[in-house]
Design a protein around this motif. Structure first.
Motif, PDB file in Angstrom:
ATOM      1  N   ALA A 176      52.861  48.841  41.812  1.00  0.00           N
ATOM      2  CA  ALA A 176      51.713  48.789  40.899  1.00  0.00           C
ATOM      3  C   ALA A 176      51.717  49.939  39.898  1.00  0.00           C
ATOM      4  O   ALA A 176      51.454  49.726  38.707  1.00  0.00           O
ATOM      5  CB  ALA A 176      50.408  48.767  41.691  1.00  0.00           C
ATOM      6  N   GLY A 186      49.013  42.428  34.532  1.00  0.00           N
ATOM      7  CA  GLY A 186      47.708  42.915  34.981  1.00  0.00           C
ATOM      8  C   GLY A 186      47.209  42.154  36.194  1.00  0.00           C
ATOM      9  O   GLY A 186      46.642  42.743  37.126  1.00  0.00           O
ATOM     10  N   VAL A 187      47.422  40.844  36.230  1.00  0.00           N
ATOM     11  CA  VAL A 187      47.046  40.035  37.398  1.00  0.00           C
ATOM     12  C   VAL A 187      47.871  40.481  38.609  1.00  0.00           C
ATOM     13  O   VAL A 187      47.350  40.599  39.726  1.00  0.00           O
ATOM     14  CB  VAL A 187      47.226  38.529  37.107  1.00  0.00           C
ATOM     15  CG1 VAL A 187      47.069  37.701  38.371  1.00  0.00           C
ATOM     16  CG2 VAL A 187      46.234  38.077  36.038  1.00  0.00           C
ATOM     17  N   ALA A 237      46.506  43.632  40.017  1.00  0.00           N
ATOM     18  CA  ALA A 237      45.288  43.364  40.792  1.00  0.00           C
ATOM     19  C   ALA A 237      45.635  42.801  42.164  1.00  0.00           C
ATOM     20  O   ALA A 237      44.993  43.148  43.166  1.00  0.00           O
ATOM     21  CB  ALA A 237      44.380  42.400  40.029  1.00  0.00           C
ATOM     22  N   GLY A 252      47.126  45.740  44.411  1.00  0.00           N
ATOM     23  CA  GLY A 252      46.266  46.857  44.789  1.00  0.00           C
ATOM     24  C   GLY A 252      47.024  48.165  44.633  1.00  0.00           C
ATOM     25  O   GLY A 252      47.632  48.412  43.599  1.00  0.00           O
TER      26      GLY A 252
END
Length: 182
Positions: A58, A46-47, A50, A53
């Protein structure tokens, strides 16, 4: 479908937790260590999402996060439970196909790679290391579904190749220079 009306139950206050079949085990049980490590890997992914983007990979990582919830359910379900949610070979095969597709345009490695480079790649390297720990923890679980272990093994490879993609198709990789600080 999962429905949580209340987050705390107090059932774990004495140091035990429930498995899918209703049995209770110590929170120090190897099964729970593996579940915790898978959860930590999912959080690290999850990091990475982030940090990435909208950039690749992703979107693929969101599928992997969902798989990791399936994996947690698999580990939390003792062997022999009919109809249990289990990791299946097709999930491992999908990772392999994605690894091959990502790796197709990468130059061969000439050295080991130091974790780092782009912030997204660095986050993926951290997730890869945590997945390796989850794999080591999962090995200690009696009766683990074999595709679950294969999934973790393949996922760490997937994350490694993804770091190279994010680091400009390997151009931004930081290469290990043996003995450079002597």
């Amino acid at each position: 479908m999962v429905k949580l009306n209340r987050i705390y139950t107090r059932t774990g206050d004495a140091g035990t937790t429930g498995l899918v079949d209703g049995s209770r085990v110590s929170k120090a049980d190897p099964r729970m260590a593996a579940i915790g490590d898978v959860d930590e890997a999912n959080s690290a992914i999850g990091v990475a999402i982030a940090a990435l983007g909208e950039r690749a990979p992703a979107a693929a990582l969101l599928t992997i996060q969902n798989d990791l919830f399936d994996l947690g359910a698999d580990i939390a379900t003792p062997a022999g439970i009919d109809g249990a949610l289990r990791i299946v070979p097709a999930q491992v095969t999908r990772l392999e196909a994605e690894i091959d597709a990502m790796n197709a345009d990468l130059a061969p490695l000439t050295s080991f790679i130091l974790p780092g480079g782009d912030a997204g790649a660095a986050a993926l390297h951290l997730a890869r290391a945590i997945v390796r720990r989850a794999e080591r923890s999962a090995v200690a679980v009696d009766g683990l579904n074999p595709p679950a272990l294969a999934y973790l093994n393949r996922l760490s490879d997937w994350l490694f190749v993804a770091t190279r993609v994010v680091n400009g198709a390997g151009a931004g990789d930081i290469l290990w220079r043996p003995g450079a600080s002597r």
